[in-house]
Enzyme design. Structure first.
Site, PDB file in Angstrom:
ATOM      1  N   ASP A 114      70.276 101.038  29.378  1.00 52.85           N
ATOM      2  CA  ASP A 114      70.103  99.672  28.640  1.00 52.85           C
ATOM      3  C   ASP A 114      68.767  99.805  27.963  1.00 52.85           C
ATOM      4  OD1 ASP A 114      70.458  97.359  27.468  1.00 52.85           O
ATOM      5  OD2 ASP A 114      71.401  96.535  29.444  1.00 52.85           O
ATOM      6  N   GLU A 140      73.769  80.372  23.649  1.00 53.70           N
ATOM      7  CA  GLU A 140      74.046  81.228  24.480  1.00 53.70           C
ATOM      8  C   GLU A 140      74.004  82.601  24.148  1.00 53.70           C
ATOM      9  OE1 GLU A 140      78.154  80.910  26.315  1.00 53.70           O
ATOM     10  OE2 GLU A 140      78.933  80.594  24.417  1.00 53.70           O
TER      11      GLU A 140
END
Length: 855
Positions: free
Chosen positions: A267, A613
């Site tokens: 990542d 979000e």
């Protein structure tokens, strides 16, 4: 003379040898053989360059440039115009993995075409490569997780089936000569929030059962059944080791137990977390962190720490031979794409550019959006609405197109908002925003108080076909409305202006008519700044991969003049320039009621937004932290408006937009109908309206549990599955996993299971007056296992039935479907014993049929 002839002969032989193909250049050899040969010809520094997400070309060996980091969560993302499909949780609500395969075949095709375009340009930028970092197959274990919208819900089996469809669509059919793209299963292995502390968070003492029964199955399926090309390791630590540096997870489990042969990518920034102060701090510096990651099996880094691998070699922390293991894997992947071969030899290079955001793909986006719509409540059959009814539309999401795009999104050439969809269906529509997401206030625009230098209402906009606002302008216009321009649909900002590589300057004089606090708001892609009386109030003078939003406040006095200048520069791909100014005001209940006085029904389009979000965000709104939610209740401002409307006798239809579950217990009392619309993509407004007015019968089913309140949830930081998801939740869900209503009714009967051939049959009947789709769901439980899941999904089938039609369906339920946790061996296997098969329309269906069987 003989000597001269010999010299000429040797020279000729050398020339012939040079002209001959080297083994890695021979497309007749296997990808493994070619990778082995090429790796042996690389220097250490060249190998390290190839292990970065942005891999430069190596001309001496004919190695082209490559970019490992591209996105396509629900459409080719961050790479200009593309078809934008519904957000991932919405597509999971379709319970239609065959349709999802069609969707990702289209996405994979668009991504490949864009990748070929970038390669031909000679400069492949981030997000323009053929390595696609999706699907996210983490389990949505807690609805507070902001990135849960990127997943396929809370169930391992549903996630597996959806994930397999994504991989096949992106990579192409098995047996193809070359892979279309490289798909990536992420984030391995135990990751589902929180976002705010993911760079330092450590998961400790996770039960082995939870690991293998909940968190691993989807990865196992995509590795063993889907042949996924890549796996991405996660940010956090598990038992003290970062996921991207964990021998246990990457070597023993992923490569050992699961048998993964492909690439592991990090990542972005995850390797830096190994050593940066305040994060994991398991390594002293970048070189040591890089060695640890590569030795653990992380082949490609998204970041720059691997630049220190040569230093790690010098210090004896890793050998070049150990680095070669990763280099061969990444080279093999590129050979499988045909990246080194003549385009004429690669079947996927022949896809036409016309497929990008094509009419056919838009139709597919609409079809999927229709199947995502999940009807949760319909008191007295108020839906579908009459098209002749007087409709009032309200709520913060009604007119917002960007909300519909979700996160990790591309840019559609055209969007239909929910308000636009409703206006296209109904004869009489009145719109009032009513409230914001979290506050009972709206922005009352003051744009009509801006004037040009010669006294006309509006702002003068001057355009140049360069990025420097220099030379002769190519266009000039006066904008009388709040500025909201984009080049979507190949639409220029003004006649004579380029689609890309242009600049603009907007100028006007603001003459306020009252003393008040004015809020300036902007949105831009690429650069924008707002200057008032010479002071820069909003400064977004840096190109980014998505629209940037800004705001600033300024107290103004009536009678004074304020010079406003907006400077804008567009570089490539999407162009967006937005600007408004106004005063925040609170609408009184009386004002709202007056606006809807003659309405037969109020459609309140609310919920939350990808601006609230998402992944590791900075959000200043109450109820949100770092992209996660601190509670799952609908924001109070929206809740109060709907309660007030209900008390006044209005019929309220609530359309909820969100990526995850919202606690809607009060709304079941205050609303006649509730429909979960997710973030429905570019065609979402049309799909929502078609369902509300009955053109389409809803067939969505929840891929997650909708709880009654935040009080139903365990500690967000607790990764055990105790009392989480329908599989372990011991309370009463508001809307259970698998739930969804239709405008017709279905009955399931005569469920039978043949253990010898592993087939389950049942009769499904449409007992209503409308055609519709039934989703038969098959769960399994083991009654003697008191610590295991209450029940767990192991099969499903979506079947379209005409009104009154009856069908006998067959569902495969082989021996492997009865895999269960064996605590004697700490493994998942088909354990001998008694099982119960549950057949119904959702996980808590009171009419669930049960079949007892033995294994």
């Amino acid at each position: 003379m003989k000597k001269l002839m010999a010299t000429i002969a040797v020279a000729a032989c050398c020339a012939a040898a040079t002209a001959q193909q080297l083994p890695y250049q021979n497309p007749a050899l296997t990808a493994d053989q070619r990778a082995e040969d090429l790796c042996g010809r690389l220097t250490l520094k060249e190998k390290i360059k190839l292990m970065r997400n942005g891999s430069p070309a190596i001309p001496r060996l004919g190695i082209p440039q490559f970019e490992w980091w591209s996105e396509a969560l629900h459409g080719t993302a961050r790479n200009g115009f593309a078809t934008v499909f519904p957000i991932t949780t919405g597509m999971a609500a379709s319970w239609n993995d065959k349709l999802l395969l069609d969707v990702f075949t289209a996405i994979g095709n668009e991504s490949r075409v864009k990748g070929e375009q970038a390669k031909r340009s000679g400069n492949i930028k981030k997000y323009q490569g053929l390595s696609i970092w999706t699907p996210n197959i983490n389990i949505f274990r807690d609805p507070r997780w902001g990135r849960g919208q990127e997943t396929y819900g809370e169930d391992p089996y549903l996630t597996s089936r959806m994930g397999l469809a994504v991989v096949e669509g992106l990579q192409g059919p098995k047996g193809s000569r070359h892979m279309k793209n490289l798909a990536c299963a992420k984030h391995f292995a135990v990751h589902s929030g929180p976002e705010w502390n993911r760079h330092s968070f450590n998961i400790e003492n996770l039960p082995e059962r939870d690991l293998w029964e909940t968190y691993i199955p989807a990865f196992k399926a995509l590795v063993q059944e889907g042949d996924v090309a890549e796996v991405m390791c996660a940010y956090q630590r598990i038992d003290g080791q970062p996921c991207c540096g964990s021998n246990r997870y990457l070597q023993q489990i992923l490569r050992g137990d699961l048998g993964f042969k492909g690439m592991v990518v990090s990542d972005c920034g995850a390797i830096g977390d190994f050593w940066i102060k305040g994060r994991h701090e398991v390594s002293p510096d970048a070189a040591a962190a890089s060695a640890k990651a590569v030795l653990s099996g992380t082949d490609v880094e998204c970041g720059a720490n691997y630049n220190r691998l040569d230093q790690a070699v010098e210090r004896g922390e890793i050998t070049e031979a150990q680095i070669d293991v990763s280099v061969k894997r990444l080279l093999k992947a590129r050979f499988m794409l045909g990246d080194f071969d003549d385009p004429s030899l690669v079947e996927w290079t022949k896809l036409p550019e016309s497929i990008i955001a094509s009419k056919e793909h838009k139709a597919l986006a609409l079809k999927m959006a229709r199947e995502t719509m999940t009807l949760l409540q319909n008191k007295n059959g108020i839906l579908p609405l009459s098209k002749n009814a007087k409709i009032a539309v309200m709520g913060p999401n009604a007119a917002d197109s960007i909300m519909m795009w979700g996160n990790y999104n591309g840019y559609p050439t055209q969007s239909t908002t929910i308000l636009q969809g409703i206006c296209a269906e109904a004869a009489s529509v009145n719109y009032i925003k009513g409230c914001g997401y979290t506050r009972n206030e709206v922005i009352d625009s003051r744009f009509n108080e801006i004037y040009t230098a010669d006294g006309k209402q509006g702002m003068t906009i001057t355009y140049w076909n360069n990025e420097d606002m220099e030379g002769a302008p190519v266009a000039m216009e006066v904008e009388k409305q709040p500025i909201n321009k984009s080049n979507g649909g190949a639409t220029v900002f003004a006649p004579g202006v380029n689609l890309e590589h242009f600049s603009a300057c907007c100028e006007g004089i603001f003459r306020p008519t009252r003393n008040e606090l004015i809020e300036f708001t902007s949105g831009s892609d690429d650069k924008l700044r707002v200057i008032v009386n010479g002071d820069t109030l909003i400064n977004q003078w840096k190109p980014r991969a998505k629209i940037n939003y800004g705001k600033a406040n300024l107290k103004v006095e009536a009678g004074k003049e304020y010079s406003i200048k907006i400077e804008y520069v567009q570089a490539t791909d999407l162009a967006a320039m937005q600007f408004d100014l106004g005063c925040r005001i609170q609408l009184t209940d009386d004002a709202i009621l007056r606006s809807v006085a003659d309405a037969d029904a109020v459609i309140f389009v609310g919920g939350i937004s990808p601006l609230l979000e998402g992944e590791e965000m900075k959000v200043s709104e109450p109820g949100f932290k770092g992209g996660d939610r601190t509670d799952i209740e609908l924001p109070e401002a929206q809740r109060k408006v709907m309660a007030m409307l209900h008390k006044a006798g209005k019929k309220v239809i609530f359309v909820n937009c969100s990526g995850g579950a919202i606690a809607l217990a009060p709304e079941t009392e205050n609303c006649e109908a509730i429909m979960q619309a997710w973030y429905p993509g570019e065609q979402g407004g049309k799909a929502v309206a078609e369902v509300l007015f009955g053109d389409v019968n809803p067939s969505g089913r929840l891929p997650m549990t909708f709880y009654r309140s935040t009080d139903d949830l365990p500690d967000f930081l607790d990764y055990t599955m105790r009392n989480r998801t329908y599989r372990y939740f011991k309370g009463e869900a508001l809307f259970p996993f698998g739930y969804g209503l239709s405008y017709t009714t279905f009955n399931i009967k005569n469920a039978k299971y043949n253990a010898k051939n592993g087939k389950l049959t049942a009769t499904v009947e449409n007992t209503g007056k409308r055609d519709g789709a039934a989703t038969v769901q098959v769960y399994i439980s083991k009654p003697d296992d008191t610590e295991g899941p209450i029940k767990t999904l192991r099969a499903y089938k979506k079947t379209v039935l005409k009104a009154g039609e009856r069908q006998t369906i067959e569902i495969s339920l082989p021996k492997e479907s009865f895999e269960w946790w064996d605590k004697t061996t700490n493994t998942m296997r088909t354990v001998a014993g008694k099982y119960i098969i549950h057949v119904g329309q959702h996980s808590q269906d009171p009419a669930m049929l049960t079949i007892k069987t033995k294994m």
